[in-house]
Design an enzyme around this catalytic site. Sequence first.
Site, PDB file in Angstrom:
ATOM      1  CB  SER A   8      28.862  81.264  60.010  1.00 43.43           C
ATOM      2  OG  SER A   8      28.590  80.181  59.147  1.00 43.43           O
TER       3      SER A   8
ATOM      4  CE  LYS B 241      27.549  81.385  55.843  1.00 42.14           C
ATOM      5  NZ  LYS B 241      28.604  80.418  56.097  1.00 42.14           N
TER       6      LYS B 241
END
Length: 196
Positions: free
Chosen positions: A120, A157
């Site tokens: 991701s 993230k």
Amino acid sequence: MNKISAKQQRILDYISAFSLEHGYPPSVREIGAEMGLRSPSTVHAHLKKLQDAGYLEPNDHKSRALTPVRGPSMMPRVPILGRVTAGMPILAVEEHVGYVPYEPAAHGGAYYALRIRGDSMTGAGILDDDLVIVRQDTEARSGDIVIALLEDEATCKTLSLTQDGVWLLPENPSYPPINGEGCQILGVVKAVYREY
């Protein structure tokens, strides 16, 4: 510094690695065992040559102990504490599994490394199986790549602080943003280390 033999370089590397890992240098007996040298006097002779060449210096705090003079073989290292996802969050598991070199760790602050699982964060240059070097911190700015804990699950993230709240953004369009309200920041990613 004067030239040293290949065996003396191996001894120096061993002393450096041992000192970084344990916080003190190895004994003559430990050096001998590691290098396959049975005679302590042979080890002492190599240590004397390393000291005369400027690679080792006496340790003021320990009698008879020699420590490496700071150089390439004394690169600071940070512990690898397990893995974290760059995908959907997974259970945070802390397991000390080795070390990775990182020079800025010498200038203070608590650092550790985590192995990335998932894709991701590929848009930020963080690939599956990379190691990220993390500065331990509970605060981060919007735009920082962070390690965040959501309940008992950790993820890597990009932090986004907006009027709409706290968001943990992937750097891959295949993944949705995660609502980060109530998340705990464990640290800020400062570097990526790729083993090839």
